[in-house]
Enzyme design. Structure first.
Site, PDB file in Angstrom:
ATOM      1  N   GLY A 152      50.229  39.654  43.504  1.00 14.60           N
ATOM      2  CA  GLY A 152      49.170  40.255  42.689  1.00 14.60           C
ATOM      3  C   GLY A 152      48.000  40.657  43.568  1.00 14.60           C
ATOM      4  O   GLY A 152      47.648  39.943  44.503  1.00 14.60           O
ATOM      5  N   ARG A 179      47.534  30.462  36.798  1.00 12.13           N
ATOM      6  CA  ARG A 179      48.891  29.895  36.674  1.00 12.13           C
ATOM      7  C   ARG A 179      48.813  28.373  36.465  1.00 12.13           C
ATOM      8  O   ARG A 179      48.129  27.927  35.578  1.00 12.13           O
ATOM      9  CB  ARG A 179      49.746  30.246  37.897  1.00 12.13           C
ATOM     10  CG  ARG A 179      49.900  31.736  38.111  1.00 12.13           C
ATOM     11  CD  ARG A 179      50.924  32.034  39.161  1.00 12.13           C
ATOM     12  NE  ARG A 179      50.520  31.525  40.466  1.00 12.13           N
ATOM     13  CZ  ARG A 179      51.284  31.534  41.542  1.00 12.13           C
ATOM     14  NH1 ARG A 179      52.522  31.982  41.464  1.00 12.13           N
ATOM     15  NH2 ARG A 179      50.848  31.095  42.689  1.00 12.13           N
ATOM     16  N   ASP A 225      45.558  28.653  45.111  1.00 13.20           N
ATOM     17  CA  ASP A 225      46.562  27.589  44.988  1.00 13.20           C
ATOM     18  C   ASP A 225      47.580  27.571  46.127  1.00 13.20           C
ATOM     19  O   ASP A 225      48.707  27.103  45.958  1.00 13.20           O
ATOM     20  CB  ASP A 225      47.296  27.726  43.640  1.00 13.20           C
ATOM     21  CG  ASP A 225      48.069  29.030  43.521  1.00 13.20           C
ATOM     22  OD1 ASP A 225      47.898  29.916  44.384  1.00 13.20           O
ATOM     23  OD2 ASP A 225      48.857  29.172  42.566  1.00 13.20           O
TER      24      ASP A 225
HETATM   25  O1  F6P Z   1      48.565  34.907  40.834  1.00 15.56           O
HETATM   26  C1  F6P Z   1      47.551  35.754  40.409  1.00 15.56           C
HETATM   27  C2  F6P Z   1      47.651  36.004  38.929  1.00 15.56           C
HETATM   28  O2  F6P Z   1      46.567  36.840  38.549  1.00 15.56           O
HETATM   29  C3  F6P Z   1      47.685  34.764  38.057  1.00 15.56           C
HETATM   30  O3  F6P Z   1      46.442  34.136  37.911  1.00 15.56           O
HETATM   31  C4  F6P Z   1      48.273  35.312  36.789  1.00 15.56           C
HETATM   32  O4  F6P Z   1      48.917  34.300  36.049  1.00 15.56           O
HETATM   33  C5  F6P Z   1      49.271  36.317  37.304  1.00 15.56           C
HETATM   34  O5  F6P Z   1      48.858  36.678  38.619  1.00 15.56           O
HETATM   35  C6  F6P Z   1      49.393  37.566  36.461  1.00 15.56           C
HETATM   36  O6  F6P Z   1      50.412  38.339  36.986  1.00 15.56           O
HETATM   37  P1  F6P Z   1      50.657  39.875  36.603  1.00 15.56           P
HETATM   38  O7  F6P Z   1      49.657  40.688  37.344  1.00 15.56           O
HETATM   39  O8  F6P Z   1      52.062  40.116  37.032  1.00 15.56           O
HETATM   40  O9  F6P Z   1      50.462  39.981  35.123  1.00 15.56           O
END
Ligand code: F6P
Length: 365
Positions: A15, A188, A146
């Site tokens: 991400g 998460r 994390d």
């Molecule tokens: O790991 C970064 C994060 O923003 C998390 O906090 C969140 O759960 C996830 O990625 C969301 O992922 P996506 O962009 O695939 O919806």
């Protein structure tokens, strides 16, 4: 004596988060100063799989320090060892190992090393290449903070600031309308964003995945506050927070992604239950990707620049397969393999939990 590095590849995986461009800039500028060529790999490991690799020059990285996102693009689905290639005859996702193809592209571009900017998923993907003899340096990115091996990842402090601003803003509506306001933040399975933004905003309740919460207790906090003349309550809630005896709320699953679970929706459950049990009008706000967007705060620009510089120091000194890290207030590096696929959650008895409790914040447990 290690061979001097002449040409490196750089990629951003997982991400996106504020500060990615600041790292790319630091890496490319330092490399150019030292006569090292940099090839930008597009969309994380997907670019290595699909051979989308281009040279990065000074002009490409000029004026990007403050830009959010990544000029290289990113992907959180491109693990070469287990790459999604479509559905089988039963409609199930089909995966292939495309590491060999990546190695061909790596050799074709005459790369001597990779700078891999990403989180635990990206480090797992990089681990495959380390095993194939590729020289890798990891740079820890994620708003979730994390990653194992580092106390701090860049992007986190910006996300905390955005979440804090949002919590501050809902405060006024909560007070004016005598409501409970539940703000859901990302992270998460780690509650770092909620813990930090919750403390920074003076939230009355902080719910994190590491501490299962009792909804009856959260409702009692709202009622007790009312009895003391505080007719509103602010709840800062991690997307991964889990009620006692219940489950985390999953918004969707993406079977094509190595990390298929996407959390979301717990704040609605909490707000609805507060209203049902206490009669206090309640609302919820899911901050979502707002936390990942826009320009990095100064602290993240600085951290990203320091991280990029250290990645280059390691490469120039032939110290490979390391993850740049921040530990005990200082810059260091740790073995890259140690952080692959692992998540760093809030340890029991963390000092910030103690500090929050000391000012009356409740964790619902
Ligand atoms: O790991 C970064 C994060 O923003 C998390 O906090 C969140 O759960 C996830 O990625 C969301 O992922 P996506 O962009 O695939 O919806």
């Amino acid at each position: 004596m290690a061979q001097p590095i002449k040409r490196i590849g750089v990629l951003t995986g997982g991400g996106d988060c504020p500060g990615l461009n600041a790292v790319i800039r630091a890496v490319v500028k330092d490399a150019i100063f030292h006569g090292i060529e940099v090839m930008g790999i597009e969309d994380g490991f997907l670019g290595l799989i699909r051979n989308r690799i281009r040279k990065l020059d000074w002009d490409d990285v000029s004026n990007i320090l403050t830009q959010g996102g990544t000029i290289l693009g990113s992907s959180n689905k491109a693990n070469a060892k287990r790459f999604y290639v479509g559905k089988d005859e039963n409609g199930e996702p089909r995966f292939e190992d495309v590491t060999d193809r990546c190695m061909e592209h790596y050799k074709e571009h005459k790369l001597d090393a990779l700078v891999v900017i990403g989180g635990d998923g990206t480090m797992s993907a990089a681990a495959e290449f380390v095993e194939r003899g590729v020289n890798c340096i990891g740079v820890p990115k994620t708003i979730d903070n994390d990653l194992v091996g580092t106390d701090l990842t860049f992007g986190f402090q910006t996300a905390v600031q955005i979440a804090t601003d949002a919590l501050d803003r809902v405060h006024t509506t909560a007070a004016s309308h005598h409501r409970a306001m539940v703000v859901e933040v990302m992270g998460r399975n780690a509650g770092w964003i909620a813990l930090h933004a919750g403390v920074a905003s003076g939230s009355d309740v902080i719910l994190v995945p590491e501490i299962e919460f009792d909804i009856d207790r959260v409702c009692k906090v709202c009622e007790d506050r009312g009895r003391k003349g505080k007719r509103f309550t602010i709840v800062c809630c991690s997307e991964g927070a889990k009620p006692k005896g219940g489950k985390q709320v999953i918004e969707r699953t993406d079977p094509t992604s190595p990390d298929p679970i996407r959390y979301g929706g717990i704040s609605k459950l909490v707000a609805d239950e507060i209203e049902k049990q206490t009669g206090i009008e309640s609302r919820y706000v899911v901050l979502g990707h707002v936390q990942r967007g826009g320009t990095p705060v100064a602290a993240d620009r600085i951290l990203a620049t320091i991280f990029g510089d250290h990645a280059m120091e390691l490469l120039k000194n032939g110290k490979f397969n390391r993850l740049v890290a921040w530990q005990d207030g200082g810059l260091t590096d740790v073995p890259l393999m140690e952080s692959a696929g692992r998540q760093r959650t809030i340890p029991e008895g963390h000092h910030l939990i103690a500090a929050a409790k000391s000012v009356g914040t409740d964790f619902g447990a």
